[in-house]
Design an enzyme around this catalytic site. Structure first.
Site, short mmCIF file in Angstrom:
data_model
loop_
_atom_site.label_atom_id
_atom_site.label_comp_id
_atom_site.label_asym_id
_atom_site.label_seq_id
_atom_site.Cartn_x
_atom_site.Cartn_y
_atom_site.Cartn_z
N LYS A 35 62.27 24.75 55.32
CA LYS A 35 61.27 25.18 54.36
C LYS A 35 61.99 26.04 53.33
CE LYS A 35 56.77 24.79 53.66
NZ LYS A 35 55.78 23.79 54.04
N ASP A 84 54.74 22.11 48.31
CA ASP A 84 53.89 23.03 49.08
C ASP A 84 53.12 23.81 48.01
OD1 ASP A 84 53.47 24.16 51.98
OD2 ASP A 84 53.66 25.96 50.77
P1 NAP Z 1 48.24 24.26 46.38
O1 NAP Z 1 47.96 22.91 45.89
O2 NAP Z 1 49.13 25.14 45.59
O3 NAP Z 1 46.83 25.00 46.63
C1 NAP Z 1 46.76 26.25 47.24
C2 NAP Z 1 45.31 26.70 47.19
O4 NAP Z 1 45.17 27.89 47.97
C3 NAP Z 1 44.85 27.06 45.79
O5 NAP Z 1 43.48 26.81 45.68
C4 NAP Z 1 45.14 28.56 45.74
O6 NAP Z 1 44.36 29.28 44.78
C5 NAP Z 1 44.75 28.97 47.15
N1 NAP Z 1 45.48 30.18 47.54
C6 NAP Z 1 46.82 30.36 47.55
N2 NAP Z 1 47.12 31.61 47.95
C7 NAP Z 1 45.94 32.21 48.22
C8 NAP Z 1 45.57 33.49 48.68
N3 NAP Z 1 46.50 34.42 48.95
N4 NAP Z 1 44.24 33.76 48.84
C9 NAP Z 1 43.31 32.83 48.56
N5 NAP Z 1 43.59 31.60 48.12
C10 NAP Z 1 44.89 31.29 47.95
O7 NAP Z 1 48.88 24.22 47.86
P2 NAP Z 1 48.63 23.15 49.02
O8 NAP Z 1 49.75 22.17 48.96
O9 NAP Z 1 47.23 22.69 48.99
O10 NAP Z 1 48.90 24.05 50.32
C11 NAP Z 1 47.86 24.80 50.93
C12 NAP Z 1 48.26 25.16 52.35
O11 NAP Z 1 48.52 23.96 53.10
C13 NAP Z 1 49.54 25.99 52.49
O12 NAP Z 1 49.43 26.81 53.63
C14 NAP Z 1 50.60 24.93 52.75
O13 NAP Z 1 51.73 25.47 53.41
C15 NAP Z 1 49.83 23.99 53.65
N6 NAP Z 1 50.35 22.64 53.73
C16 NAP Z 1 50.49 21.86 52.62
C17 NAP Z 1 50.94 20.56 52.75
C18 NAP Z 1 51.07 19.64 51.58
O14 NAP Z 1 51.37 18.46 51.80
N7 NAP Z 1 50.81 20.07 50.36
C19 NAP Z 1 51.29 20.06 54.02
C20 NAP Z 1 51.10 20.87 55.15
C21 NAP Z 1 50.64 22.16 54.98
P3 NAP Z 1 44.87 29.40 43.22
O15 NAP Z 1 44.60 28.06 42.62
O16 NAP Z 1 44.05 30.50 42.67
O17 NAP Z 1 46.33 29.70 43.28
#
Ligand code: NAP
Length: 488
Positions: free
Chosen positions: A168, A208
């Protein structure tokens, strides 16, 4: 050099996270995260395991997220080590990343001023395949967060049944405050260092938080320019240059496929269930989309500033509106318009809605549900919590769910769909073929069902929860590979 360093220091204080040092992470919320000796070893009676944990706490006492993740797995695998004490050394090995790379990322902002951020890549384990895991660009990203995510990735990747190691990385650069051209220059500078550490048989990053298809495009372009290779060195690429069908949707869809299995075990289905989905990014959007396909009601979605509440559940058009707002890093849910619902700001979270809630899908970030929020959910009828984000529930929140008999789907298992389709993208790239959407979707469903089966089988064998079962099944796979390869 002096001029640059001075300019950078001044800009750091003036410009916050775009070019500044990362602010301290939030204090850990769980007892497991404390390096205090008594609390840290609470519930751990196995002598060998206690020694391993003492060593981790001594070395990494300043890494709360990482300690929390290690403690959670250690508690789960203790019964395995009682049966198979020879695997303690493998667990010790699995608590130390194979390699940790920290590097400077210099770039020029739109005014021509120098900026500098910190880049990370933690290559946790290559025991069962090349390092694999996402990059996160977000204010506050630090070594502890990258190590916790890399450690969790090792277990998740093992569950997918694919030959994937774990890594990561990311940076404290936050694209939300940057222009498109700044994001492009940042990505190019980040890759100018990272390229020497990655490759399709060595380490294959993906996206991510803060790193979506656009950023992967810039990163891949720079990798290709420097190395002259068009290979599977990054996943999450667009379809027209080596991406896979269903990769954008994979994590969110996979969460719902996993939820299908959990509800089926209880003789239930998602149709008609009243759900909260936190976040409104990649994982949340496609989780919500698949929930609507299933006939569930999505009552709320959120971002870091607030949440949208639709008492009758989001319509497909309302979800599309949210997706269109969030297509830009600068999009905020406060722009959402609806006659039937409302937006609640002030950084409030949707775990305060006063209505019947059947299922919660936390899909935003780590530690977003604490024990009070967990209580609110169970007080309002919540029977299922399925983690889309990584470690979104604190250890106390998880304990509360277990005590209340809530069916709990842990992140390592439930959100593995993204990395699973990344593994399929690597396979397609290597052979130079492209599977259809139907083929990839079918494989994703099979993988999510198989993850559920192996977590459930381990849980039954050891008389424990699904979350612990997922840890045990993944631990056994990696630990046996580590042991077979010797002390390397
Ligand atoms: P993303 O597209 O950047 O979206 C993140 C979302 O979470 C946004 O709505 C963001 O709000 C919100 N957020 C971030 N930090 C926050 C906080 N401190 N408090 C409240 N809301 C918050 O990211 P993502 O890819 O969907 O990832 C979300 C989660 O899933 C993470 O934990 C990531 O590690 C996990 N994950 C992702 C994947 C993948 O394939 N993408 C795979 C496995 C796990 P804003 O828009 O205001 O920033």
């Amino acid at each position: 050099m002096t001029k640059g360093a001075t300019a950078t220091a001044q800009q750091q204080s003036a410009n916050g996270s775009r070019g500044a040092a990362a602010p301290a992470p939030p204090p850990p919320k769980s007892a497991g995260a404390s390096a205090d000796a008594d609390t840290w070893l609470e519930g751990i009676s196995h002598e060998g395991l206690r020694r391993v944990l003492e060593g981790v706490a001594q070395r990494d006492h300043d890494q709360p997220e990482f300690l929390e993740a290690v403690h959670e797995v250690a508690s789960s695998v203790q019964p395995v080590l009682e049966r198979r004490p020879e695997l303690v050394d493998a667990f010790a090995m699995m608590c130390e990343p194979e390699r940790q790379i920290i590097f400077r990322v210099p770039w020029l902002d739109d005014s021509g001023a120098w900026r500098v951020n910190r880049g990370f890549r933690v290559q946790f384990s290559s025991a069962i395949g090349p390092y694999k895991g996402g990059l996160r660009f977000r204010e506050g990203v630090n070594l502890s967060i990258c190590k916790f995510l890399g450690f969790e990735q090792m277990y998740k990747n093992a569950l997918t049944t694919l030959p994937l190691g774990a890594a990561k990385g990311g940076s404290d650069f936050d694209p939300r405050g940057a222009s498109d051209s700044e994001v492009q220059r940042f990505c190019q500078s980040f890759m100018t260092e990272l390229y020497r550490h990655i490759g399709n048989r060595m380490d294959v990053p993906a996206g991510d938080i803060g790193v979506g298809t656009k950023e992967i495009g810039y990163l891949f372009g720079q990798y290709r320019r420097i190395t002259g290779r068009h290979d599977a060195s990054l996943t999450g690429k667009r379809l027209d240059f080596g991406g896979s069908e269903v990769r954008p949707e994979a994590t969110g869809f996979g969460v719902v496929f996993f939820a299908d299995c959990m509800l089926a075990d209880a003789g239930e289905e998602l149709k008609g269930k009243r759900c909260i989905v936190s976040g409104s990014g990649n994982v949340a959007q496609y989780c919500a989309m698949k929930l609507l396909d299933r006939g569930a009601k999505v009552l709320a979605m959120s971002d870091s500033r607030g949440y949208v509440y639709e008492p009758e559940g989001l319509t497909k058009e309302q979800l599309e509106q949210i997706m269109s707002i969030k297509a830009s890093h600068k999009g905020r849910l406060e722009q959402y318009k609806s006659d039937s619902g409302q937006y609640v700001g002030d950084r409030r979270k949707p775990y305060e809605i006063d209505t019947q809630i059947d299922c919660a899908f936390p899909c935003a970030t780590q530690n977003e549900i604490d024990v009070d929020e967990a209580r609110h959910l169970t007080d309002h009828g919540c029977k299922y919590v399925i983690e889309g984000a990584n470690m979104p529930c604190t250890a106390e929140a998880v304990r509360h769910f277990e005590e209340q008999g809530v069916a709990f789907g842990p992140a390592k298992a439930a959100n593995a769909g993204g990395v699973a389709v990344s593994g399929l993208e690597m396979a397609q790239d290597r052979v130079g073929i492209m599977w259809t959407r139907e083929e990839v979707c079918k494989k994703l469903v099979e993988i999510m069902h198989s993850i559920h089966r192996s977590a459930k089988a381990a849980a039954e064998e050891y008389g424990t929860t699904l979350a612990a079962g997922a840890n045990i099944a993944a631990f056994l796979k990696v630990a046996e590979a580590v042991q077979a390869q010797g002390a390397v």
